[in-house]
Design a protein around this motif. Structure first.
Motif, PDB file in Angstrom:
ATOM      1  N   HIS A  54      -3.363  23.123  30.863  1.00 36.83           N
ATOM      2  CA  HIS A  54      -3.119  24.275  31.723  1.00 36.83           C
ATOM      3  C   HIS A  54      -1.910  24.999  31.153  1.00 36.83           C
ATOM      4  N   LEU A  55      -2.042  26.304  30.997  1.00 38.28           N
ATOM      5  CA  LEU A  55      -0.971  27.143  30.469  1.00 38.28           C
ATOM      6  C   LEU A  55      -0.567  28.128  31.549  1.00 38.28           C
ATOM      7  N   THR A  56       0.729  28.318  31.731  1.00 36.83           N
ATOM      8  CA  THR A  56       1.202  29.114  32.858  1.00 36.83           C
ATOM      9  C   THR A  56       2.378  30.010  32.490  1.00 36.83           C
ATOM     10  N   GLU A  57       2.384  31.195  33.090  1.00 38.68           N
ATOM     11  CA  GLU A  57       3.546  32.082  33.026  1.00 38.68           C
ATOM     12  C   GLU A  57       4.409  31.940  34.271  1.00 38.68           C
ATOM     13  N   HIS A  58       3.942  31.208  35.261  1.00 36.51           N
ATOM     14  CA  HIS A  58       4.641  31.087  36.543  1.00 36.51           C
ATOM     15  C   HIS A  58       5.963  30.345  36.405  1.00 36.51           C
ATOM     16  N   HIS A  59       7.033  30.950  36.887  1.00 40.83           N
ATOM     17  CA  HIS A  59       8.332  30.308  36.929  1.00 40.83           C
ATOM     18  C   HIS A  59       8.240  29.093  37.856  1.00 40.83           C
ATOM     19  N   GLY A  60       8.737  27.985  37.410  1.00 50.15           N
ATOM     20  CA  GLY A  60       8.748  26.785  38.241  1.00 50.15           C
ATOM     21  C   GLY A  60       7.564  25.859  38.032  1.00 50.15           C
ATOM     22  N   ASP A  61       6.513  26.308  37.336  1.00 49.12           N
ATOM     23  CA  ASP A  61       5.365  25.430  37.101  1.00 49.12           C
ATOM     24  C   ASP A  61       5.648  24.367  36.054  1.00 49.12           C
ATOM     25  N   ALA A  62       6.430  24.722  35.057  1.00 48.43           N
ATOM     26  CA  ALA A  62       6.697  23.803  33.961  1.00 48.43           C
ATOM     27  C   ALA A  62       7.959  24.240  33.240  1.00 48.43           C
ATOM     28  N   THR A  63       8.483  23.358  32.415  1.00 43.35           N
ATOM     29  CA  THR A  63       9.700  23.645  31.660  1.00 43.35           C
ATOM     30  C   THR A  63       9.341  23.908  30.205  1.00 43.35           C
ATOM     31  N   PRO A  64       9.740  25.053  29.664  1.00 46.59           N
ATOM     32  CA  PRO A  64       9.497  25.298  28.239  1.00 46.59           C
ATOM     33  C   PRO A  64      10.162  24.209  27.404  1.00 46.59           C
ATOM     34  N   GLY A  65       9.555  23.885  26.283  1.00 43.93           N
ATOM     35  CA  GLY A  65      10.094  22.839  25.422  1.00 43.93           C
ATOM     36  C   GLY A  65       9.591  21.455  25.784  1.00 43.93           C
ATOM     37  N   SER A  66       8.501  21.388  26.540  1.00 42.67           N
ATOM     38  CA  SER A  66       7.917  20.094  26.911  1.00 42.67           C
ATOM     39  C   SER A  66       7.124  19.517  25.738  1.00 42.67           C
ATOM     40  N   CYS A  67       6.649  18.302  25.906  1.00 43.80           N
ATOM     41  CA  CYS A  67       5.888  17.625  24.854  1.00 43.80           C
ATOM     42  C   CYS A  67       4.697  16.914  25.475  1.00 43.80           C
ATOM     43  N   ALA A  68       3.537  16.995  24.804  1.00 43.38           N
ATOM     44  CA  ALA A  68       2.341  16.276  25.244  1.00 43.38           C
ATOM     45  C   ALA A  68       1.835  15.426  24.089  1.00 43.38           C
ATOM     46  N   PHE A  69       1.484  14.183  24.370  1.00 49.64           N
ATOM     47  CA  PHE A  69       0.907  13.260  23.391  1.00 49.64           C
ATOM     48  C   PHE A  69      -0.599  13.314  23.534  1.00 49.64           C
ATOM     49  N   VAL A  70      -1.305  13.574  22.426  1.00 49.99           N
ATOM     50  CA  VAL A  70      -2.757  13.771  22.463  1.00 49.99           C
ATOM     51  C   VAL A  70      -3.420  12.748  21.539  1.00 49.99           C
ATOM     52  N   PRO A  71      -3.966  11.650  22.092  1.00 52.65           N
ATOM     53  CA  PRO A  71      -4.694  10.691  21.259  1.00 52.65           C
ATOM     54  C   PRO A  71      -5.988  11.325  20.752  1.00 52.65           C
ATOM     55  N   SER A 109       6.412  28.884  22.719  1.00 55.79           N
ATOM     56  CA  SER A 109       7.398  28.663  23.787  1.00 55.79           C
ATOM     57  C   SER A 109       8.128  27.331  23.621  1.00 55.79           C
ATOM     58  N   ALA A 110       8.065  26.765  22.417  1.00 55.33           N
ATOM     59  CA  ALA A 110       8.760  25.534  22.037  1.00 55.33           C
ATOM     60  C   ALA A 110       8.164  24.270  22.656  1.00 55.33           C
ATOM     61  N   ASN A 111       6.938  24.335  23.184  1.00 51.96           N
ATOM     62  CA  ASN A 111       6.244  23.130  23.634  1.00 51.96           C
ATOM     63  C   ASN A 111       5.655  22.432  22.417  1.00 51.96           C
ATOM     64  N   ARG A 112       5.762  21.111  22.405  1.00 51.19           N
ATOM     65  CA  ARG A 112       5.239  20.336  21.283  1.00 51.19           C
ATOM     66  C   ARG A 112       3.988  19.577  21.691  1.00 51.19           C
ATOM     67  N   LEU A 113       3.007  19.560  20.797  1.00 47.61           N
ATOM     68  CA  LEU A 113       1.795  18.778  20.970  1.00 47.61           C
ATOM     69  C   LEU A 113       1.749  17.764  19.831  1.00 47.61           C
ATOM     70  N   ARG A 114       1.705  16.486  20.188  1.00 45.93           N
ATOM     71  CA  ARG A 114       1.651  15.412  19.194  1.00 45.93           C
ATOM     72  C   ARG A 114       0.238  14.848  19.182  1.00 45.93           C
ATOM     73  N   PHE A 115      -0.533  15.236  18.186  1.00 44.55           N
ATOM     74  CA  PHE A 115      -1.882  14.718  17.991  1.00 44.55           C
ATOM     75  C   PHE A 115      -1.758  13.443  17.188  1.00 44.55           C
ATOM     76  N   CYS A 116      -2.325  12.348  17.702  1.00 43.25           N
ATOM     77  CA  CYS A 116      -2.136  11.052  17.051  1.00 43.25           C
ATOM     78  C   CYS A 116      -3.426  10.250  17.017  1.00 43.25           C
ATOM     79  N   GLU A 117      -3.760   9.768  15.827  1.00 43.20           N
ATOM     80  CA  GLU A 117      -4.849   8.808  15.687  1.00 43.20           C
ATOM     81  C   GLU A 117      -4.206   7.424  15.673  1.00 43.20           C
ATOM     82  N   LEU A 118      -4.371   6.713  16.766  1.00 43.37           N
ATOM     83  CA  LEU A 118      -3.736   5.413  16.946  1.00 43.37           C
ATOM     84  C   LEU A 118      -4.370   4.362  16.045  1.00 43.37           C
TER      85      LEU A 118
END
Length: 120
Positions: A54-71, A109-118
């Motif tokens: 989910h991607l949002t422009e709404h203030h308060g929904d999320a913090t820029p610079g977050s990180c998600a781990f994607v197996p 927006s400085a969000n990081r996505l870490r795609f990882c093959e475990l």
């Protein structure tokens, strides 16, 4: 009981850059979009082969610079796909880590996505 995978919510500031990154560079598709009115912030869902964000422009929904781990599987093919696009703002490497092989990208927006093959 069944608990489904979590859906990360990532904040963005520039709609054109967000679309270029997520739709163009990462090859995701828009599942749906929502605005309360024409001047309201955009909230949308994008997905690709089992990954949903989910991607949002709404203030308060999320913090820029977050990180998600994607197996994932097929990390070498994915890495080649990204590097073949020659996207000027991201040239990710393929890194070997103790837990697997990883490709990390950073959105406009400085969000990081870490795609990882475990490892097996």
């Amino acid at each position: 009981m069944h608990i489904s995978p979590a859906v990360p919510i990532l904040r963005f500031f520039d709609e054109a850059k967000m679309r270029e990154f997520y739709l163009g560079f990462l090859g995701m598709t828009v599942d749906w979009e929502h605005r309360f009115d024409d001047d309201a912030p955009l909230y949308l869902q994008v997905s690709r082969t089992g990954m949903t964000l989910h991607l949002t422009e709404h203030h308060g929904d999320a913090t820029p610079g977050s990180c998600a781990f994607v197996p994932m599987t097929g990390i070498e093919e994915f890495h080649a796909e990204l590097t073949d696009k020659d996207y000027r703002n991201n040239r990710p490497g393929l890194v070997n880590l103790p837990w697997g092989r990883q490709v990390e990208v950073t959105d406009p927006s400085a969000n990081r996505l870490r795609f990882c093959e475990l490892k097996g």
